[in-house]
Design an enzyme around this catalytic site. Structure first.
Site, PDB file in Angstrom:
ATOM      1  N   THR A  88      10.345   4.399 -24.590  1.00 26.31           N
ATOM      2  CA  THR A  88       9.576   4.008 -23.289  1.00 26.31           C
ATOM      3  C   THR A  88      10.259   4.277 -22.077  1.00 26.31           C
ATOM      4  OG1 THR A  88       9.499   1.666 -23.846  1.00 26.31           O
ATOM      5  CG2 THR A  88       7.634   2.850 -24.474  1.00 26.31           C
ATOM      6  N   ASN A 220      13.098 -11.036 -22.028  1.00 26.74           N
ATOM      7  CA  ASN A 220      14.070 -10.562 -21.321  1.00 26.74           C
ATOM      8  C   ASN A 220      14.351 -10.843 -19.926  1.00 26.74           C
ATOM      9  OD1 ASN A 220      15.087  -9.362 -23.769  1.00 26.74           O
ATOM     10  ND2 ASN A 220      14.076  -7.410 -23.431  1.00 26.74           N
ATOM     11  N   ALA A 221      13.320 -10.954 -19.293  1.00 25.18           N
ATOM     12  CA  ALA A 221      13.489 -11.355 -17.830  1.00 25.18           C
ATOM     13  C   ALA A 221      14.189 -12.740 -17.653  1.00 25.18           C
ATOM     14  CB  ALA A 221      12.011 -11.546 -17.106  1.00 25.18           C
ATOM     15  N   CYS A 272      17.402  -2.887 -22.350  1.00 29.54           N
ATOM     16  CA  CYS A 272      16.265  -3.646 -22.341  1.00 29.54           C
ATOM     17  C   CYS A 272      15.968  -4.205 -21.004  1.00 29.54           C
ATOM     18  CB  CYS A 272      15.573  -4.398 -23.241  1.00 29.54           C
ATOM     19  SG  CYS A 272      15.208  -3.661 -24.792  1.00 29.54           S
ATOM     20  N   LYS A 275      15.243  -2.338 -17.725  1.00 25.34           N
ATOM     21  CA  LYS A 275      13.959  -1.502 -17.838  1.00 25.34           C
ATOM     22  C   LYS A 275      12.876  -2.528 -17.762  1.00 25.34           C
ATOM     23  CE  LYS A 275      12.866   0.330 -22.120  1.00 25.34           C
ATOM     24  NZ  LYS A 275      13.168   1.053 -23.059  1.00 25.34           N
TER      25      LYS A 275
END
Length: 480
Positions: A88, A220-221, A272, A275
């Site tokens: 993605t 992830n952020a 990751c 993105k």
């Protein structure tokens, strides 16, 4: 016998399915991919990805209840549960370019599932996708269903590279999101039963679809934000004479904060973090939340700032030019114990030095020369497309040599940049390296792996991120 099929034999699909096969011997697991080369590698002794422990798991199950195949349609047609683990990438053109996720591969997978299915299926999102993807996939499947029932689940992965097998065997949590209908709940229960073979039930969290999709982006952020926070502090430490290692140790002792992800470095990388944050930013903007979008954008801005700052330190320390000088790059992967170079900070650092006409000699114990050359000549975001859709062999860059030994890389170099925290870099014979370098000899430690005082005694001029500056560097501008 329950049959599972996973579309996509990459970093997520391969290891996840191997562990499911290991822990559920009564389930038949097939991993399918259109890339013949990739599937051949999974069926060989040389697996396409390096991950500690993966080799043993694959060899134990392969040919028994774990199969790797290019016969995508047959395996999908036979399966009860279909995991979709396709690329993605971030869009490079059109609406949302530079931020939004490109769901082309996802959509074609969904259409193919609808085409070949002859029985009801549970379709599981395994790729990291933007919130509401499940809804779009559901529409494609139901509009093409020919009377077959599909249930969509979101089951995001939380693997860290280098520890993926351990993360799969002993996860902090398994997250399953589904519809809040009786059919949706039944589908959740089916997938939950698979994981319950080895994961304690209290660690399997069941939510609605949107919560599961957003939790992955949020996790992830938050992790990337911690890295950018400590990296922002590292710049202040250098300016004031504080030591970022001492500061982060003191901060991490607060149990509310904890010590993980507080190591200052040249920046975060991996497939990751950037993105997912760009994706989060785009979703916020689409939902009319510009303040929230700007908040998360800043995490990436600080990461870019940290890489630029590092390049500027290198150039300004070496008499404001690296033109024609050999610089040794130790480490190219985005972190130790993986060969993965996706979004590694080394790419931007190397490009910055090449922009100033440096000659680079790169050594990484796992990343291949072909991959390094490809990374340095590819456009941003191209890496995240399947290999057969990437530009063919890119022109190799003349000022870049890849070598298989740290001593060869550093021979006759003016400076050394340590960009990955491989353990072997701590124990190199720096006396020998110093003797074979041009003088003055510089070490720019982007991971704080070397003992700067010991190196200074040998004769090196040392820059360590976030540490009190070497007298030599104090007179140099920090950021050009």
């Amino acid at each position: 016998m329950v049959k599972i099929c996973c579309i996509g034999a990459g970093y997520v699909g391969g290891p996840t399915m191997a562990v499911i096969a290991l822990k559920c011997p009564e389930i038949e697991v097939a991993v399918v991919d259109i890339s013949v080369a990739r599937i051949s590698a999974w069926n060989s002794d040389q697996l396409p990805i390096y991950e500690p422990g993966l080799d043993g798991v694959v060899k134990q199950c392969r040919g028994k209840n774990l199969f790797f195949s290019t016969d995508v349609e047959n395996h999908v047609s036979d399966a009860d549960i279909v995991f979709v683990s396709v690329n993605t990438p971030t869009k490079t053109q059109g609406l949302g370019a530079g931020k939004a996720a490109d769901l082309t591969y996802w959509e074609s997978a969904a259409r193919m599932i609808a085409d070949v299915s002859k029985s009801d299926k549970i379709v599981v999102e395994k790729s990291t996708v933007p919130v509401k993807t499940a809804e779009a996939i559901e529409k494609i499947l139901t509009h093409n269903s020919k009377g077959i029932n599909f249930q969509i689940l979101s089951n995001p992965e939380f693997l860290a590279e280098g520890t993926a097998i351990q993360d799969l065997l002993h996860p902090d949590r398994v997250l399953i999101g589904g519809r809040e209908t009786p059919e949706g709940q039944k589908a959740i229960q089916t997938l939950r039963d698979v994981y319950a073979h080895w994961v304690p039930v209290e660690q399997i969290i069941c939510t609605n679809l949107w919560s599961a999709e957003l939790s992955k982006l949020a996790a992830n952020a938050f992790l990337a934000q911690r890295i950018s926070s400590v990296n922002a502090m590292s710049a202040l430490c250098e300016a004031t004479g504080a030591d970022v290692t001492q500061v982060s140790h003191a901060v991490g002792k607060d149990t509310r904060i904890g010590p993980k992800f507080l190591n200052a470095s040249v920046g975060f990388g991996g497939s990751c973090f950037q993105k997912d944050i760009l994706n989060l930013v785009y979703i916020c903007e689409c939902n009319g939340l510009p303040e929230v979008a700007n908040y998360w954008k800043q995490v990436i801005k600080v990461n870019d700032y940290q890489k630029n700052r590092f390049v500027n330190r290198v150039v300004s320390s070496m008499f404001n030019t690296v033109s024609g000088k050999k610089i040794a790059i130790l480490g190219f992967a985005f972190k130790k114990d993986t060969g993965d170079t996706r979004e590694t900070p080394a790419i931007d650092v190397c490009k910055g030095l090449l922009g100033d006409k440096a000659h680079l000699s790169i050594y990484d114990p796992q990343a291949s020369e072909d991959q390094i050359q490809r990374d340095l000549s590819m456009k941003k975001f191209d890496w995240d497309h399947p290999i057969h859709l990437q530009p063919m062999s890119p022109s190799s860059i003349k000022q870049v040599r890849c070598v298989w030994d740290a001593y060869e890389a550093t021979k006759d170099a003016h400076g050394i940049c340590i960009l990955t925290e491989w353990d072997e870099f701590k124990t190199l014979d720096y006396h020998k390296i110093y003797d074979n370098m041009q003088k003055p000899a510089f070490v720019f430690d982007g991971r704080n792996v070397v003992d700067a005082d010991k190196l200074r005694k040998i004769g090196f001029i040392v820059y360590s991120i976030g540490k009190p500056l070497d007298p030599w560097l104090k007179d140099m501008p920090a950021v050009a």
